[in-house]
Motif scaffolding. Structure first.
Motif, PDB file in Angstrom:
ATOM      1  N   ALA A 381     -15.031  -8.445 -44.108  1.00  0.00           N
ATOM      2  CA  ALA A 381     -15.589  -9.350 -43.094  1.00  0.00           C
ATOM      3  C   ALA A 381     -14.471 -10.040 -42.317  1.00  0.00           C
ATOM      4  CB  ALA A 381     -16.485 -10.388 -43.767  1.00  0.00           C
ATOM      5  N   ARG A 382     -13.381 -10.363 -43.003  1.00  0.00           N
ATOM      6  CA  ARG A 382     -12.224 -10.994 -42.346  1.00  0.00           C
ATOM      7  C   ARG A 382     -11.655 -10.074 -41.272  1.00  0.00           C
ATOM      8  NH1 ARG A 382      -6.853 -13.445 -45.323  1.00  0.00           N
ATOM      9  NH2 ARG A 382      -5.464 -13.353 -43.531  1.00  0.00           N
ATOM     10  N   PHE A 383     -11.531  -8.790 -41.602  1.00  0.00           N
ATOM     11  CA  PHE A 383     -11.010  -7.833 -40.622  1.00  0.00           C
ATOM     12  C   PHE A 383     -11.893  -7.800 -39.373  1.00  0.00           C
ATOM     13  CE2 PHE A 383      -8.999  -5.023 -44.181  1.00  0.00           C
ATOM     14  CZ  PHE A 383      -8.052  -6.002 -44.387  1.00  0.00           C
ATOM     15  N   LYS A 384     -13.220  -7.781 -39.587  1.00  0.00           N
ATOM     16  CA  LYS A 384     -14.153  -7.708 -38.459  1.00  0.00           C
ATOM     17  C   LYS A 384     -14.057  -8.946 -37.579  1.00  0.00           C
ATOM     18  CE  LYS A 384     -17.463  -4.728 -40.875  1.00  0.00           C
ATOM     19  NZ  LYS A 384     -18.807  -4.663 -41.510  1.00  0.00           N
ATOM     20  N   ILE A 385     -13.948 -10.118 -38.194  1.00  0.00           N
ATOM     21  CA  ILE A 385     -13.847 -11.371 -37.434  1.00  0.00           C
ATOM     22  C   ILE A 385     -12.579 -11.385 -36.587  1.00  0.00           C
ATOM     23  CG2 ILE A 385     -13.484 -13.862 -37.657  1.00  0.00           C
ATOM     24  CD1 ILE A 385     -15.294 -13.747 -40.160  1.00  0.00           C
ATOM     25  N   ILE A 386     -11.458 -10.971 -37.193  1.00  0.00           N
ATOM     26  CA  ILE A 386     -10.185 -10.959 -36.456  1.00  0.00           C
ATOM     27  C   ILE A 386     -10.229  -9.952 -35.310  1.00  0.00           C
ATOM     28  CG2 ILE A 386      -7.723 -10.417 -36.628  1.00  0.00           C
ATOM     29  CD1 ILE A 386      -7.816 -11.548 -39.483  1.00  0.00           C
ATOM     30  N   ASN A 387     -10.783  -8.767 -35.571  1.00  0.00           N
ATOM     31  CA  ASN A 387     -10.877  -7.746 -34.511  1.00  0.00           C
ATOM     32  C   ASN A 387     -11.744  -8.220 -33.351  1.00  0.00           C
ATOM     33  OD1 ASN A 387      -9.209  -5.752 -35.617  1.00  0.00           O
ATOM     34  ND2 ASN A 387     -10.852  -4.914 -36.877  1.00  0.00           N
ATOM     35  N   GLU A 388     -12.851  -8.880 -33.666  1.00  0.00           N
ATOM     36  CA  GLU A 388     -13.729  -9.395 -32.617  1.00  0.00           C
ATOM     37  C   GLU A 388     -13.044 -10.491 -31.823  1.00  0.00           C
ATOM     38  OE1 GLU A 388     -16.671  -8.384 -31.468  1.00  0.00           O
ATOM     39  OE2 GLU A 388     -16.465  -6.682 -32.829  1.00  0.00           O
ATOM     40  N   ALA A 389     -12.312 -11.354 -32.516  1.00  0.00           N
ATOM     41  CA  ALA A 389     -11.587 -12.428 -31.835  1.00  0.00           C
ATOM     42  C   ALA A 389     -10.531 -11.876 -30.893  1.00  0.00           C
ATOM     43  CB  ALA A 389     -10.951 -13.362 -32.861  1.00  0.00           C
ATOM     44  N   GLU A 390      -9.830 -10.820 -31.334  1.00  0.00           N
ATOM     45  CA  GLU A 390      -8.802 -10.203 -30.490  1.00  0.00           C
ATOM     46  C   GLU A 390      -9.420  -9.531 -29.275  1.00  0.00           C
ATOM     47  OE1 GLU A 390      -6.723  -7.672 -33.199  1.00  0.00           O
ATOM     48  OE2 GLU A 390      -5.352  -9.268 -33.851  1.00  0.00           O
ATOM     49  N   LYS A 391     -10.574  -8.893 -29.455  1.00  0.00           N
ATOM     50  CA  LYS A 391     -11.267  -8.281 -28.313  1.00  0.00           C
ATOM     51  C   LYS A 391     -11.671  -9.343 -27.298  1.00  0.00           C
ATOM     52  CE  LYS A 391     -13.177  -4.280 -30.792  1.00  0.00           C
ATOM     53  NZ  LYS A 391     -14.435  -3.666 -31.303  1.00  0.00           N
ATOM     54  N   GLN A 392     -12.189 -10.473 -27.806  1.00  0.00           N
ATOM     55  CA  GLN A 392     -12.607 -11.552 -26.920  1.00  0.00           C
ATOM     56  C   GLN A 392     -11.419 -12.140 -26.177  1.00  0.00           C
ATOM     57  OE1 GLN A 392     -15.829 -12.482 -26.251  1.00  0.00           O
ATOM     58  NE2 GLN A 392     -14.805 -13.650 -24.633  1.00  0.00           N
ATOM     59  N   GLU A 393     -10.274 -12.261 -26.886  1.00  0.00           N
ATOM     60  CA  GLU A 393      -9.067 -12.783 -26.246  1.00  0.00           C
ATOM     61  C   GLU A 393      -8.610 -11.856 -25.131  1.00  0.00           C
ATOM     62  OE1 GLU A 393      -4.491 -14.082 -27.429  1.00  0.00           O
ATOM     63  OE2 GLU A 393      -5.987 -13.739 -28.988  1.00  0.00           O
ATOM     64  N   ASP A 394      -8.684 -10.538 -25.373  1.00  0.00           N
ATOM     65  CA  ASP A 394      -8.313  -9.570 -24.336  1.00  0.00           C
ATOM     66  C   ASP A 394      -9.227  -9.691 -23.113  1.00  0.00           C
ATOM     67  OD1 ASP A 394      -6.308  -8.611 -25.909  1.00  0.00           O
ATOM     68  OD2 ASP A 394      -7.458  -6.916 -26.699  1.00  0.00           O
ATOM     69  N   LEU A 395     -10.531  -9.890 -23.354  1.00  0.00           N
ATOM     70  CA  LEU A 395     -11.479 -10.055 -22.253  1.00  0.00           C
ATOM     71  C   LEU A 395     -11.183 -11.320 -21.470  1.00  0.00           C
ATOM     72  CD1 LEU A 395     -14.855  -9.004 -23.965  1.00  0.00           C
ATOM     73  CD2 LEU A 395     -13.613  -7.756 -22.189  1.00  0.00           C
ATOM     74  N   ASP A 396     -10.882 -12.392 -22.187  1.00  0.00           N
ATOM     75  CA  ASP A 396     -10.570 -13.663 -21.518  1.00  0.00           C
ATOM     76  C   ASP A 396      -9.328 -13.528 -20.641  1.00  0.00           C
ATOM     77  OD1 ASP A 396     -12.722 -14.824 -22.752  1.00  0.00           O
ATOM     78  OD2 ASP A 396     -11.550 -15.778 -24.359  1.00  0.00           O
ATOM     79  N   GLU A 397      -8.315 -12.802 -21.148  1.00  0.00           N
ATOM     80  CA  GLU A 397      -7.088 -12.618 -20.366  1.00  0.00           C
ATOM     81  C   GLU A 397      -7.366 -11.787 -19.125  1.00  0.00           C
ATOM     82  OE1 GLU A 397      -4.044 -11.020 -22.808  1.00  0.00           O
ATOM     83  OE2 GLU A 397      -3.881 -12.812 -24.062  1.00  0.00           O
ATOM     84  N   GLU A 398      -8.206 -10.749 -19.247  1.00  0.00           N
ATOM     85  CA  GLU A 398      -8.567  -9.918 -18.096  1.00  0.00           C
ATOM     86  C   GLU A 398      -9.300 -10.754 -17.059  1.00  0.00           C
ATOM     87  OE1 GLU A 398     -10.759  -6.520 -19.320  1.00  0.00           O
ATOM     88  OE2 GLU A 398      -9.135  -5.701 -20.580  1.00  0.00           O
ATOM     89  N   ASN A 399     -10.206 -11.612 -17.511  1.00  0.00           N
ATOM     90  CA  ASN A 399     -10.966 -12.445 -16.576  1.00  0.00           C
ATOM     91  C   ASN A 399     -10.059 -13.457 -15.887  1.00  0.00           C
ATOM     92  OD1 ASN A 399     -13.371 -11.177 -17.255  1.00  0.00           O
ATOM     93  ND2 ASN A 399     -13.862 -12.638 -18.891  1.00  0.00           N
ATOM     94  N   ASN A 400      -9.067 -14.001 -16.633  1.00  0.00           N
ATOM     95  CA  ASN A 400      -8.141 -14.970 -16.039  1.00  0.00           C
ATOM     96  C   ASN A 400      -7.230 -14.313 -15.017  1.00  0.00           C
ATOM     97  OD1 ASN A 400      -9.103 -17.143 -17.531  1.00  0.00           O
ATOM     98  ND2 ASN A 400      -7.687 -16.767 -19.247  1.00  0.00           N
ATOM     99  N   ASN A 401      -6.934 -13.020 -15.241  1.00  0.00           N
ATOM    100  CA  ASN A 401      -6.050 -12.314 -14.315  1.00  0.00           C
ATOM    101  C   ASN A 401      -6.816 -11.746 -13.126  1.00  0.00           C
ATOM    102  OD1 ASN A 401      -3.829 -12.829 -15.904  1.00  0.00           O
ATOM    103  ND2 ASN A 401      -4.057 -10.929 -17.102  1.00  0.00           N
TER     104      ASN A 401
END
Length: 401
Positions: A381-401
Protein backbone atom coordinates in the motif's frame (compact mmCIF):
# COMPACT_ATOMS: atom_id res chain seq x y z
CA UNK A 1 24.50 16.85 6.92
CA UNK A 2 20.93 16.25 8.09
CA UNK A 3 21.53 18.59 11.06
CA UNK A 4 22.91 21.24 8.72
CA UNK A 5 19.79 21.12 6.55
CA UNK A 6 17.56 21.21 9.63
CA UNK A 7 19.00 24.66 10.41
CA UNK A 8 18.28 26.04 6.95
CA UNK A 9 14.92 24.54 5.92
CA UNK A 10 12.85 26.34 8.62
CA UNK A 11 13.85 29.63 6.99
CA UNK A 12 12.22 28.58 3.69
CA UNK A 13 8.83 27.55 2.34
CA UNK A 14 10.13 23.96 2.35
CA UNK A 15 9.97 23.56 6.12
CA UNK A 16 7.27 20.86 5.91
CA UNK A 17 8.98 18.82 3.20
CA UNK A 18 11.80 16.26 3.15
CA UNK A 19 14.89 17.04 1.08
CA UNK A 20 16.72 13.87 0.04
CA UNK A 21 20.49 14.25 -0.38
CA UNK A 22 22.65 12.00 -2.54
CA UNK A 23 26.46 12.09 -2.48
CA UNK A 24 28.08 11.31 -5.84
CA UNK A 25 31.71 10.21 -6.16
CA UNK A 26 33.21 12.26 -8.97
CA UNK A 27 36.25 14.27 -10.04
CA UNK A 28 33.91 17.17 -10.90
CA UNK A 29 33.21 19.99 -8.44
CA UNK A 30 29.48 20.42 -8.54
CA UNK A 31 26.20 20.38 -6.65
CA UNK A 32 22.68 20.62 -8.03
CA UNK A 33 19.02 20.02 -7.27
CA UNK A 34 16.13 18.52 -9.24
CA UNK A 35 12.36 18.54 -8.71
CA UNK A 36 11.05 16.29 -5.98
CA UNK A 37 13.40 18.02 -3.51
CA UNK A 38 16.49 15.99 -4.41
CA UNK A 39 19.91 17.47 -3.68
CA UNK A 40 23.09 16.00 -5.22
CA UNK A 41 26.61 16.83 -4.05
CA UNK A 42 29.77 15.69 -5.85
CA UNK A 43 32.59 14.46 -3.60
CA UNK A 44 35.19 16.61 -5.39
CA UNK A 45 33.56 19.82 -4.16
CA UNK A 46 34.75 18.94 -0.65
CA UNK A 47 38.28 19.76 -1.79
CA UNK A 48 37.17 23.39 -1.78
CA UNK A 49 34.83 23.27 1.21
CA UNK A 50 37.19 23.28 4.18
CA UNK A 51 34.92 24.59 6.95
CA UNK A 52 31.42 24.02 8.23
CA UNK A 53 30.21 27.52 7.39
CA UNK A 54 31.24 26.96 3.74
CA UNK A 55 29.11 23.81 3.72
CA UNK A 56 26.20 25.80 5.14
CA UNK A 57 26.73 28.32 2.33
CA UNK A 58 26.56 25.60 -0.34
CA UNK A 59 23.46 24.00 1.17
CA UNK A 60 21.70 27.37 1.53
CA UNK A 61 22.39 28.18 -2.13
CA UNK A 62 21.08 24.83 -3.39
CA UNK A 63 18.02 24.87 -1.11
CA UNK A 64 17.23 28.35 -2.47
CA UNK A 65 16.99 26.83 -5.97
CA UNK A 66 14.34 24.43 -4.66
CA UNK A 67 12.51 27.10 -2.69
CA UNK A 68 12.43 29.48 -5.67
CA UNK A 69 11.34 26.65 -8.04
CA UNK A 70 14.14 27.52 -10.44
CA UNK A 71 14.07 24.18 -12.27
CA UNK A 72 10.40 24.59 -13.15
CA UNK A 73 10.93 28.21 -14.20
CA UNK A 74 13.97 27.26 -16.27
CA UNK A 75 12.02 24.47 -18.02
CA UNK A 76 9.26 26.89 -18.94
CA UNK A 77 11.75 29.50 -20.14
CA UNK A 78 13.67 26.94 -22.20
CA UNK A 79 10.42 25.92 -23.90
CA UNK A 80 9.74 29.54 -24.86
CA UNK A 81 13.27 29.97 -26.21
CA UNK A 82 12.95 26.71 -28.17
CA UNK A 83 9.87 28.10 -29.95
CA UNK A 84 11.85 31.20 -30.96
CA UNK A 85 14.68 29.01 -32.21
CA UNK A 86 12.31 26.90 -34.31
CA UNK A 87 10.99 30.07 -35.94
CA UNK A 88 14.55 31.13 -36.82
CA UNK A 89 15.40 27.64 -38.11
CA UNK A 90 12.20 27.63 -40.13
CA UNK A 91 13.22 30.91 -41.72
CA UNK A 92 16.60 29.38 -42.59
CA UNK A 93 14.95 26.41 -44.27
CA UNK A 94 12.59 28.71 -46.19
CA UNK A 95 15.53 30.82 -47.34
CA UNK A 96 17.35 27.73 -48.53
CA UNK A 97 14.29 26.50 -50.45
CA UNK A 98 13.90 29.93 -51.99
CA UNK A 99 17.48 29.74 -53.27
CA UNK A 100 18.97 32.34 -50.95
CA UNK A 101 22.74 32.49 -50.66
CA UNK A 102 24.59 30.14 -48.33
CA UNK A 103 25.82 32.94 -46.06
CA UNK A 104 22.29 34.25 -45.46
CA UNK A 105 20.95 30.77 -44.70
CA UNK A 106 23.82 29.99 -42.36
CA UNK A 107 23.38 33.29 -40.54
CA UNK A 108 19.71 32.57 -39.91
CA UNK A 109 20.43 29.07 -38.59
CA UNK A 110 23.32 30.17 -36.36
CA UNK A 111 21.37 33.21 -35.23
CA UNK A 112 18.55 31.01 -33.97
CA UNK A 113 20.90 28.68 -32.10
CA UNK A 114 22.97 31.52 -30.64
CA UNK A 115 19.82 33.37 -29.58
CA UNK A 116 18.59 30.35 -27.62
CA UNK A 117 21.98 29.72 -26.01
CA UNK A 118 22.53 33.34 -24.99
CA UNK A 119 19.05 33.79 -23.54
CA UNK A 120 19.19 30.48 -21.65
CA UNK A 121 22.62 31.24 -20.16
CA UNK A 122 21.61 34.73 -19.11
CA UNK A 123 18.47 33.41 -17.47
CA UNK A 124 20.48 30.78 -15.59
CA UNK A 125 22.97 33.36 -14.33
CA UNK A 126 20.11 35.45 -12.98
CA UNK A 127 18.80 32.41 -11.16
CA UNK A 128 22.20 31.72 -9.63
CA UNK A 129 22.49 35.27 -8.33
CA UNK A 130 18.97 35.09 -6.93
CA UNK A 131 19.84 31.82 -5.16
CA UNK A 132 23.04 33.38 -3.76
CA UNK A 133 21.14 36.29 -2.23
CA UNK A 134 18.24 34.23 -0.92
CA UNK A 135 20.68 31.68 0.53
CA UNK A 136 22.48 34.40 2.48
CA UNK A 137 19.13 35.50 3.90
CA UNK A 138 18.52 31.93 5.12
CA UNK A 139 21.92 31.85 6.84
CA UNK A 140 21.41 35.18 8.59
CA UNK A 141 17.89 34.28 9.71
CA UNK A 142 19.15 30.94 11.06
CA UNK A 143 21.93 32.62 13.04
CA UNK A 144 24.58 31.06 10.83
CA UNK A 145 27.65 32.73 9.38
CA UNK A 146 26.80 34.23 5.95
CA UNK A 147 30.54 34.66 5.40
CA UNK A 148 30.57 30.97 4.56
CA UNK A 149 29.08 31.76 1.18
CA UNK A 150 31.78 34.38 0.58
CA UNK A 151 34.48 31.84 1.46
CA UNK A 152 32.83 29.39 -0.92
CA UNK A 153 33.02 31.90 -3.80
CA UNK A 154 36.64 32.65 -2.94
CA UNK A 155 37.36 28.92 -3.30
CA UNK A 156 35.51 28.88 -6.64
CA UNK A 157 37.58 31.88 -7.74
CA UNK A 158 40.85 30.05 -7.00
CA UNK A 159 39.55 26.97 -8.81
CA UNK A 160 38.67 29.07 -11.85
CA UNK A 161 42.15 30.61 -12.20
CA UNK A 162 43.53 29.83 -15.63
CA UNK A 163 40.09 29.05 -17.04
CA UNK A 164 37.96 31.28 -19.31
CA UNK A 165 36.51 34.09 -17.25
CA UNK A 166 33.90 35.40 -19.72
CA UNK A 167 30.60 35.16 -17.90
CA UNK A 168 28.44 34.36 -20.93
CA UNK A 169 30.42 31.13 -21.50
CA UNK A 170 28.95 29.64 -18.34
CA UNK A 171 25.49 29.00 -16.95
CA UNK A 172 26.77 30.32 -13.61
CA UNK A 173 27.98 33.83 -12.86
CA UNK A 174 31.75 34.11 -13.01
CA UNK A 175 33.29 33.57 -9.55
CA UNK A 176 34.66 37.11 -9.32
CA UNK A 177 31.25 38.69 -10.00
CA UNK A 178 29.69 36.45 -7.34
CA UNK A 179 32.44 37.50 -4.93
CA UNK A 180 31.66 41.15 -5.61
CA UNK A 181 27.97 40.57 -5.01
CA UNK A 182 28.72 38.60 -1.86
CA UNK A 183 30.97 41.28 -0.35
CA UNK A 184 28.36 43.96 -1.10
CA UNK A 185 25.90 42.25 1.25
CA UNK A 186 26.08 43.34 4.87
CA UNK A 187 27.22 40.67 7.34
CA UNK A 188 26.92 40.30 11.07
CA UNK A 189 28.52 38.29 13.85
CA UNK A 190 26.83 34.97 14.56
CA UNK A 191 27.22 32.16 17.06
CA UNK A 192 29.13 30.13 14.42
CA UNK A 193 31.48 32.86 13.28
CA UNK A 194 34.46 31.28 15.02
CA UNK A 195 33.15 27.76 15.57
CA UNK A 196 34.84 24.61 14.32
CA UNK A 197 33.09 21.26 14.41
CA UNK A 198 34.85 17.92 14.58
CA UNK A 199 31.89 16.21 12.92
CA UNK A 200 32.36 18.37 9.83
CA UNK A 201 36.02 17.37 9.54
CA UNK A 202 35.05 13.70 9.59
CA UNK A 203 32.16 14.19 7.19
CA UNK A 204 34.56 15.90 4.79
CA UNK A 205 37.17 13.19 5.34
CA UNK A 206 34.55 10.54 4.53
CA UNK A 207 33.73 12.07 1.15
CA UNK A 208 37.38 12.60 0.28
CA UNK A 209 38.15 8.97 1.19
CA UNK A 210 35.65 7.88 -1.48
CA UNK A 211 37.06 10.54 -3.84
CA UNK A 212 40.58 9.11 -3.31
CA UNK A 213 39.46 5.91 -5.00
CA UNK A 214 39.61 7.59 -8.41
CA UNK A 215 43.13 8.96 -7.84
CA UNK A 216 46.35 7.24 -8.98
CA UNK A 217 47.96 7.86 -5.58
CA UNK A 218 45.08 7.86 -3.09
CA UNK A 219 47.09 8.11 0.14
CA UNK A 220 49.16 11.03 -1.17
CA UNK A 221 45.88 12.66 -2.26
CA UNK A 222 44.48 12.36 1.28
CA UNK A 223 47.72 13.75 2.76
CA UNK A 224 47.39 16.79 0.52
CA UNK A 225 43.68 17.46 0.99
CA UNK A 226 43.11 16.88 4.74
CA UNK A 227 44.92 18.98 7.33
CA UNK A 228 43.53 17.62 10.61
CA UNK A 229 45.71 14.66 11.59
CA UNK A 230 43.03 12.44 13.15
CA UNK A 231 40.63 13.13 10.27
CA UNK A 232 43.42 12.22 7.84
CA UNK A 233 44.11 8.93 9.65
CA UNK A 234 40.38 8.17 9.65
CA UNK A 235 40.18 8.84 5.89
CA UNK A 236 43.10 6.50 5.20
CA UNK A 237 41.49 3.85 7.38
CA UNK A 238 38.17 4.25 5.57
CA UNK A 239 39.83 4.05 2.17
CA UNK A 240 41.63 0.86 3.28
CA UNK A 241 38.30 -0.63 4.38
CA UNK A 242 36.69 0.33 1.06
CA UNK A 243 39.39 -1.53 -0.89
CA UNK A 244 38.78 -4.58 1.33
CA UNK A 245 41.84 -4.23 3.53
CA UNK A 246 40.24 -4.23 7.01
CA UNK A 247 43.49 -5.16 8.81
CA UNK A 248 45.20 -2.15 7.28
CA UNK A 249 42.22 0.00 8.29
CA UNK A 250 42.62 -1.19 11.90
CA UNK A 251 46.33 -0.38 11.78
CA UNK A 252 45.51 3.20 10.83
CA UNK A 253 42.81 3.53 13.49
CA UNK A 254 45.31 2.52 16.19
CA UNK A 255 47.21 5.75 15.43
CA UNK A 256 44.29 8.01 16.40
CA UNK A 257 44.72 10.36 19.32
CA UNK A 258 40.96 10.78 19.78
CA UNK A 259 37.99 8.56 18.97
CA UNK A 260 34.41 9.52 18.09
CA UNK A 261 31.32 7.96 16.52
CA UNK A 262 32.88 8.03 13.03
CA UNK A 263 36.05 6.21 14.05
CA UNK A 264 34.22 3.75 16.31
CA UNK A 265 31.77 2.79 13.57
CA UNK A 266 34.60 2.23 11.08
CA UNK A 267 36.55 0.24 13.67
CA UNK A 268 33.56 -2.03 14.37
CA UNK A 269 33.03 -2.57 10.63
CA UNK A 270 36.72 -3.34 10.13
CA UNK A 271 36.83 -5.86 12.98
CA UNK A 272 33.79 -7.62 11.53
CA UNK A 273 35.32 -7.67 8.02
CA UNK A 274 38.57 -9.03 9.48
CA UNK A 275 36.73 -11.93 11.12
CA UNK A 276 36.97 -10.46 14.64
CA UNK A 277 33.26 -10.07 15.32
CA UNK A 278 33.57 -10.12 19.12
CA UNK A 279 35.83 -7.08 19.12
CA UNK A 280 33.41 -5.29 16.83
CA UNK A 281 30.56 -6.11 19.23
CA UNK A 282 32.50 -4.60 22.15
CA UNK A 283 32.48 -1.29 20.30
CA UNK A 284 28.79 -1.40 19.37
CA UNK A 285 27.85 -2.39 22.95
CA UNK A 286 29.87 0.51 24.35
CA UNK A 287 28.14 2.95 22.02
CA UNK A 288 24.67 1.55 22.71
CA UNK A 289 25.19 1.87 26.46
CA UNK A 290 25.52 5.61 25.85
CA UNK A 291 22.69 5.83 23.28
CA UNK A 292 20.48 2.70 23.13
CA UNK A 293 18.46 3.92 20.15
CA UNK A 294 21.39 5.03 18.01
CA UNK A 295 20.29 3.65 14.65
CA UNK A 296 23.65 3.08 12.90
CA UNK A 297 25.20 1.27 15.90
CA UNK A 298 22.04 -0.66 16.85
CA UNK A 299 21.60 -1.91 13.26
CA UNK A 300 25.28 -2.86 13.03
CA UNK A 301 25.00 -4.63 16.38
CA UNK A 302 21.99 -6.61 15.11
CA UNK A 303 23.83 -7.58 11.93
CA UNK A 304 26.88 -8.79 13.86
CA UNK A 305 24.71 -10.83 16.23
CA UNK A 306 22.27 -11.87 13.48
CA UNK A 307 19.53 -10.88 15.90
CA UNK A 308 16.23 -9.10 15.29
CA UNK A 309 16.84 -5.33 15.05
CA UNK A 310 15.10 -3.07 17.56
CA UNK A 311 11.83 -1.61 16.33
CA UNK A 312 12.63 1.94 15.40
CA UNK A 313 11.64 4.43 12.68
CA UNK A 314 13.60 7.22 11.07
CA UNK A 315 12.62 10.12 8.82
CA UNK A 316 16.00 9.90 7.10
CA UNK A 317 16.26 7.60 4.11
CA UNK A 318 19.87 6.55 4.79
CA UNK A 319 18.88 5.39 8.29
CA UNK A 320 15.82 3.61 6.93
CA UNK A 321 18.10 1.71 4.56
CA UNK A 322 20.28 0.62 7.49
CA UNK A 323 17.14 -0.67 9.23
CA UNK A 324 15.96 -2.53 6.13
CA UNK A 325 19.38 -4.12 5.53
CA UNK A 326 19.56 -5.32 9.14
CA UNK A 327 16.09 -6.85 8.84
CA UNK A 328 16.97 -8.52 5.53
CA UNK A 329 19.96 -10.22 7.14
CA UNK A 330 17.97 -11.25 10.22
CA UNK A 331 15.08 -12.83 8.31
CA UNK A 332 17.48 -14.55 5.94
CA UNK A 333 19.33 -16.00 8.94
CA UNK A 334 16.10 -17.63 10.21
CA UNK A 335 15.06 -18.64 6.69
CA UNK A 336 11.98 -16.41 6.63
CA UNK A 337 12.11 -15.58 2.93
CA UNK A 338 8.79 -13.62 2.65
CA UNK A 339 9.81 -11.09 5.32
CA UNK A 340 13.33 -10.84 3.86
CA UNK A 341 11.71 -10.08 0.48
CA UNK A 342 9.49 -7.47 2.13
CA UNK A 343 12.48 -5.49 3.40
CA UNK A 344 14.39 -6.07 0.17
CA UNK A 345 11.44 -4.57 -1.72
CA UNK A 346 11.52 -1.51 0.56
CA UNK A 347 15.25 -1.09 -0.08
CA UNK A 348 14.88 -1.47 -3.85
CA UNK A 349 11.90 0.90 -4.00
CA UNK A 350 13.88 3.57 -2.14
CA UNK A 351 16.58 3.27 -4.83
CA UNK A 352 14.15 3.79 -7.70
CA UNK A 353 13.79 0.11 -8.63
CA UNK A 354 9.99 0.23 -8.65
CA UNK A 355 9.33 -2.76 -10.91
CA UNK A 356 11.70 -5.02 -9.01
CA UNK A 357 10.20 -3.93 -5.68
CA UNK A 358 6.64 -4.62 -6.87
CA UNK A 359 7.66 -8.09 -8.09
CA UNK A 360 9.35 -8.90 -4.77
CA UNK A 361 6.40 -7.73 -2.68
CA UNK A 362 4.00 -9.92 -4.70
CA UNK A 363 6.27 -12.93 -4.11
CA UNK A 364 6.40 -12.09 -0.40
CA UNK A 365 2.62 -11.76 -0.12
CA UNK A 366 2.00 -15.07 -1.88
CA UNK A 367 4.33 -17.04 0.41
CA UNK A 368 3.80 -15.20 3.71
CA UNK A 369 2.19 -16.65 6.82
CA UNK A 370 -1.12 -15.16 7.93
CA UNK A 371 0.42 -13.17 10.78
CA UNK A 372 2.94 -11.59 8.35
CA UNK A 373 0.59 -10.67 5.51
CA UNK A 374 -0.60 -7.47 7.16
CA UNK A 375 2.97 -6.09 7.32
CA UNK A 376 3.62 -7.02 3.69
CA UNK A 377 0.30 -5.54 2.54
CA UNK A 378 1.20 -2.28 4.32
CA UNK A 379 4.41 -2.18 2.29
CA UNK A 380 2.47 -2.76 -0.93
CA UNK A 381 0.00 0.00 0.00
CA UNK A 382 2.93 2.34 0.73
CA UNK A 383 4.30 1.80 -2.77
CA UNK A 384 0.90 2.62 -4.31
CA UNK A 385 0.51 5.82 -2.25
CA UNK A 386 3.99 7.05 -3.21
CA UNK A 387 3.46 6.23 -6.90
CA UNK A 388 0.14 8.07 -6.93
CA UNK A 389 1.67 11.07 -5.19
CA UNK A 390 4.50 11.20 -7.74
CA UNK A 391 2.02 11.01 -10.63
CA UNK A 392 0.02 13.87 -9.11
CA UNK A 393 3.19 15.92 -8.64
CA UNK A 394 4.08 15.39 -12.30
CA UNK A 395 0.59 16.54 -13.33
CA UNK A 396 0.84 19.62 -11.13
CA UNK A 397 4.21 20.53 -12.67
CA UNK A 398 2.79 20.11 -16.20
CA UNK A 399 -0.16 22.34 -15.33
CA UNK A 400 2.15 24.98 -13.79
CA UNK A 401 4.30 24.96 -16.92
Amino acid sequence: MKDALSRILPQTNLYNTTVEMTLLNSSQSNAFVIPGNHLFIYSDIMEMITSEDMLFGLLAHEVAHLDLRHYERQTKHSGEELQKTLVMLGAGIAAALAGAGGDATTALWLGGIANQAENTLTYSRNQEQEADRRGREYLINAGLAPEGMTKLFQAFFKKALGRPKLEFLSTHPSPNSRLSDSFSTATKETILSNKTTTDFEYFRATLLAYRAGIEDKPFIYLDQKIQDNDAKIFAKGLFSYLIQSPDRALDYLKKLENHNQFTDYLEALSYAAAGKKDQGLKITNMRLELAPKNIPFSMLDAELKKSKPISVYSNYIYEQRLIWRANIQYYQSINNIPMALNYRALLDFSQGKDKTAEYLIKRAENDAKENEKNTIQQTSARFKIINEAEKQEDLDEENNN
